[in-house]
Design a protein around this motif. Sequence first.
Motif, PDB file in Angstrom:
ATOM      1  N   GLU A   1       2.123  -6.945  -6.705  1.00  0.00           N
ATOM      2  CA  GLU A   1       3.261  -6.813  -5.788  1.00  0.00           C
ATOM      3  C   GLU A   1       3.154  -5.542  -4.961  1.00  0.00           C
ATOM      4  OE1 GLU A   1       8.166  -6.809  -5.865  1.00  0.00           O
ATOM      5  OE2 GLU A   1       7.016  -6.882  -7.733  1.00  0.00           O
TER       6      GLU A   1
ATOM      7  N   VAL B   1       0.446  -6.092  -2.084  1.00  0.00           N
ATOM      8  CA  VAL B   1       0.703  -7.018  -0.968  1.00  0.00           C
ATOM      9  C   VAL B   1       2.085  -6.837  -0.351  1.00  0.00           C
ATOM     10  CG1 VAL B   1      -0.872  -8.725  -1.935  1.00  0.00           C
ATOM     11  CG2 VAL B   1       1.571  -8.885  -2.448  1.00  0.00           C
TER      12      VAL B   1
ATOM     13  N   GLU C   1       7.993  -8.619  -0.139  1.00  0.00           N
ATOM     14  CA  GLU C   1       8.350  -9.858   0.553  1.00  0.00           C
ATOM     15  C   GLU C   1       7.241 -10.903   0.423  1.00  0.00           C
ATOM     16  OE1 GLU C   1       9.626 -11.448   5.030  1.00  0.00           O
ATOM     17  OE2 GLU C   1       9.432  -9.290   4.626  1.00  0.00           O
ATOM     18  N   GLU C   2       6.002 -10.493   0.663  1.00  0.00           N
ATOM     19  CA  GLU C   2       4.869 -11.418   0.555  1.00  0.00           C
ATOM     20  C   GLU C   2       4.719 -11.912  -0.875  1.00  0.00           C
ATOM     21  OE1 GLU C   2       1.178 -13.346   1.820  1.00  0.00           O
ATOM     22  OE2 GLU C   2       3.075 -12.743   2.746  1.00  0.00           O
TER      23      GLU C   2
ATOM     24  N   ARG D   1       7.550 -14.553  -2.097  1.00  0.00           N
ATOM     25  CA  ARG D   1       7.603 -15.897  -1.509  1.00  0.00           C
ATOM     26  C   ARG D   1       6.486 -16.806  -2.022  1.00  0.00           C
ATOM     27  NH1 ARG D   1       4.554 -17.755   2.592  1.00  0.00           N
ATOM     28  NH2 ARG D   1       2.969 -16.396   3.502  1.00  0.00           N
ATOM     29  N   LYS D   2       5.555 -16.255  -2.802  1.00  0.00           N
ATOM     30  CA  LYS D   2       4.453 -17.046  -3.335  1.00  0.00           C
ATOM     31  C   LYS D   2       4.897 -17.839  -4.562  1.00  0.00           C
ATOM     32  CE  LYS D   2       1.508 -15.431  -0.347  1.00  0.00           C
ATOM     33  NZ  LYS D   2       0.974 -16.280   0.740  1.00  0.00           N
TER      34      LYS D   2
ATOM     35  N   ASP E   1       1.729 -22.340  -1.895  1.00  0.00           N
ATOM     36  CA  ASP E   1       1.118 -21.102  -1.424  1.00  0.00           C
ATOM     37  C   ASP E   1       1.137 -20.075  -2.542  1.00  0.00           C
ATOM     38  OD1 ASP E   1      -0.082 -19.389   0.290  1.00  0.00           O
ATOM     39  OD2 ASP E   1       1.729 -18.864   1.402  1.00  0.00           O
TER      40      ASP E   1
END
Length: 231
Positions: free
Chosen positions: A78, A81, A84-85, A88-89, A174
């Motif tokens: 976390e 990246v 937020e990115e 959402r995975k 994703d």
Amino acid sequence: MPGEFTLPGEQPNLGPLYNLAAYHLYMRFWPQELIELNDCLYRNLDRHEYLAVIDIDEVILPQKEGVTDWSSLLRKLEESVGEEEFRRKAFYNSRQSHVCEAFEEEEDSGSTEKNTEKIPPYLYTLRHRRRGRPLEFNKQNKCIVRPSHVFTLHNHFPIHCLNGSRREPLEGCDGLTFDPEDSVVLHFRRNISNPQFARRDWDCPVEERAMFAYAQELTERVRVKLADLFL
């Protein structure tokens, strides 16, 4: 019979017959595992933030010093990246590495002879530390999934996913893949016969040392459990 469910149609529901069918049908029978996996998913949908989908002969092993559990492994990802990115995975994937059973070592010599210690014969995971290089992406990978984003599981990846609002489907599922220098799945699979995944005994260039961060605690816990079982 694993779990409290029954198989549909004329399939066997007695424990010994279930095991016999699984053994003889092999690859044609493995889709039955999806019943168990998705039953587990829905039983724990609102109880846990993450679920690890692994077999009993596999372990997701952090590789970096100081990262000693899956929670800290995910936190490191976390941080790399961005929140937020990361959030959402739907899944966080580790590439698999087969452990080579032909190479068994009775001692852990560490970096010097003074550190030599006998490894109990029942600790297979510590006595077998030669492994192959990680398999290519999408070959027997295993994942930690977010139940809030997933509504159908496969053995290796989520099949169907939702975004955080559970309203709009994602374009596929994703996820993120760990660099093998950060995390790998060790597969302690014996007698590999499938030529797609089989490795020759001498094709084991990696000595797995990360497992020994847990050696003392693992050895003691197993010793206590065996004593409880009178073994």
